[in-house]
Design an enzyme around this catalytic site. Structure first.
Site, mmCIF file in Angstrom:
data_model
loop_
_atom_site.group_PDB
_atom_site.id
_atom_site.type_symbol
_atom_site.label_atom_id
_atom_site.label_comp_id
_atom_site.label_asym_id
_atom_site.label_seq_id
_atom_site.Cartn_x
_atom_site.Cartn_y
_atom_site.Cartn_z
ATOM 1 N N LYS A 1 17.441 49.855 35.934
ATOM 2 C CA LYS A 1 17.550 50.271 34.526
ATOM 3 C C LYS A 1 17.970 51.737 34.436
ATOM 4 O O LYS A 1 18.915 52.090 33.733
ATOM 5 C CB LYS A 1 16.187 50.055 33.847
ATOM 6 C CG LYS A 1 16.123 50.447 32.380
ATOM 7 C CD LYS A 1 15.336 51.731 32.130
ATOM 8 C CE LYS A 1 13.871 51.673 32.517
ATOM 9 N NZ LYS A 1 13.152 52.941 32.247
ATOM 10 N N LYS B 1 15.910 63.689 33.879
ATOM 11 C CA LYS B 1 15.339 62.558 34.637
ATOM 12 C C LYS B 1 16.455 61.765 35.318
ATOM 13 O O LYS B 1 16.277 61.270 36.439
ATOM 14 C CB LYS B 1 14.520 61.669 33.705
ATOM 15 C CG LYS B 1 13.900 60.430 34.369
ATOM 16 C CD LYS B 1 12.857 60.795 35.438
ATOM 17 C CE LYS B 1 12.396 59.568 36.221
ATOM 18 N NZ LYS B 1 11.426 58.730 35.527
ATOM 19 N N THR C 1 11.523 56.572 30.491
ATOM 20 C CA THR C 1 12.848 56.965 30.985
ATOM 21 C C THR C 1 13.853 56.103 30.245
ATOM 22 O O THR C 1 13.858 54.874 30.378
ATOM 23 C CB THR C 1 12.974 56.756 32.502
ATOM 24 O OG1 THR C 1 12.046 57.621 33.154
ATOM 25 C CG2 THR C 1 14.377 57.087 32.980
#
Lengths: 288, 288
Positions: B241, B173, B98
């Protein structure tokens, strides 16, 4: 049991279906509503009309209320013509409105002084749950009153849980609304982000709707946002009412719930723009 | 097809299971990792070791990467010993980390100059999804590259969706993480409210987990919050993150997503308190 006469006040979208289930189950149903046409619809099916709330109170063993706002609950229960001033000893009062826990406790304590019992029993499941008798019913009050009400609840709902003393049903319903509040923001932002970066939002939903982002709101309301369908399943104005009650309860406990604060602020902004009679998925309008 | 040699970089919790599925499917697997013990675990099962990323790049038809942070992706792809400087023409690069959509586009454009193709294909479904080969895989890049990768994806996942040009997998995502971010706040606040008003939070969950408040996080993570189990399914540090990447993308588009802003602020506060290696359900600590 079916000799029990049940009073019913509040023949709105939810109440109408719930009252019909009671009739079908064979209870003697006595109804009152401000709007004569709503009364007629259910008396045509066998319910008996009451002249006013006081007269209804005098005729019933169990009385169910499901009205709009806490102020409506106060009027129905506390006015001179209201329920508490006119019930017979032994009456069981059941408020199924989503209302405040403190109001529920007040009703229960005054009911007790009249030799009556009271339960707070708000529901979730929407108009569909009411129609199909699959409501989730969250109940606060004495366990004995709960046991007495259980056969009545079973005609209207499936997931019936005794949550604790008076006010606990309302507290539980507030948990439900608190969880939904922040999630609605996440659903709107995911859909809005997809649209703005040029994804096909339907394909995006196909990817994320079955994993860790899955939720009732994502799966049911995101497609309505995308098709511009803001029709009310659950009204913005009622959601604001519920979140306001939760917010007041949180303040009184000196707690800090920034997610609820944000959701309430956004929904109030939406209402200020004139969309209080839309469904809750209309929050997406703020992101368009 | 099974003569295809697949390079695999990133044998973490997710990558390890994914690599094993490729081996089981009969692919020739060439692996590299910083930690020798991780390499040994999978070479014991039939994978071949590479000396470094450059040598791996020269030996493989398809290369899959699933590393930690965007800076790790940059190092693996852009350093002198990295993939892009050493791949053969015709190589298919698949980054399943990701990471950021702009980084994915940069990789794809440089790959093209080397006569290679690149896909961004982040996943959701966690360690369990990786183990059971039921991952949701969100793919960005050329359709021809997607078609070529599909048999490989099918060994690892179930819900495999082509989302559009390079960066689209990452954008999708991010939608997933944006939806989860606000919902985690709602779940924490519902559980915290129940606990503070004296409800039995488990009974509360019984009432609300099957209705409009239902979500994967409520049903899977709220019980862990209640039992004080903050073990990582998905790390706080990795969620931060992902939300940071989303936030930067949102800023660059001049959009306003107050729900994500709030979630990022709360999770950073949690990390500052020393809980970055907890699971995401540890957000509940802020409400205790």
């Amino acid at each position: 049991m079916k000799n029990t006469s049940i009073g019913f006040i509040g023949l709105g979208v939810m109440g109408k279906s719930m009252a019909e289930h009671l009739l079908k189950a064979g209870y003697q149903l006595i109804v009152w509503a401000r709007t004569p046409s709503k009364v007629r619809e259910i008396t045509d099916r066998g319910a008996l009309p009451a002249d006013n709330t006081a007269e209804l109170a005098r005729r019933c063993d169990i009385i169910i209320t499901i009205v709009g706002f806490p102020k409506d609950v106060e009027e129905v229960y506390f006015s001179d013509n209201g329920l508490l001033a006119n019930i017979r000893p032994g009456t069981l009062l059941i408020d199924m409105t989503t209302s405040s826990p403190s109001l529920a406790r007040r009703i229960a304590s005054i009911a007790l002084k009249h030799g009556a019992q009271a339960l707070d029993a708000p529901v979730s499941g929407g108009d569909k749950g009411a129609q199909e008798a699959t409501l989730s019913i969250m109940v606060g009050g004495d366990q004995t009153a709960f046991d007495r009400a259980l056969p009545v609840f079973r005609t209207m709902g499936k997931n019936i849980v005794y949550q604790g003393p008076s006010g606990s049903g309302q507290h539980c319903k507030l948990c439900n609304q608190i969880a939904i509040a922040s999630n609605m923001i996440g659903v709107c932002e995911a859909v809005a982000y997809a649209a703005r970066v040029g994804l096909d939002p339907k394909k995006m939903l196909t990817s994320i709707s079955s994993g860790a982002a899955a939720s009732w709101s994502l799966n049911n309301l995101a497609p309505r946002m995308l098709s511009g369908n803001f029709d009310p399943g659950f009204y913005v104005k009622h959601f604001i009412k519920d979140m306001t009650i939760a917010s007041e309860s949180i303040d009184s406990l000196k707690l800090n719930m920034p997610g609820l604060d944000l959701a309430l602020r956004l929904y109030r902004k939406l209402a200020e723009q004139g969309y209080e009679n839309d469904g809750t998925q209309a929050l997406y309008r703020l992101y368009q």
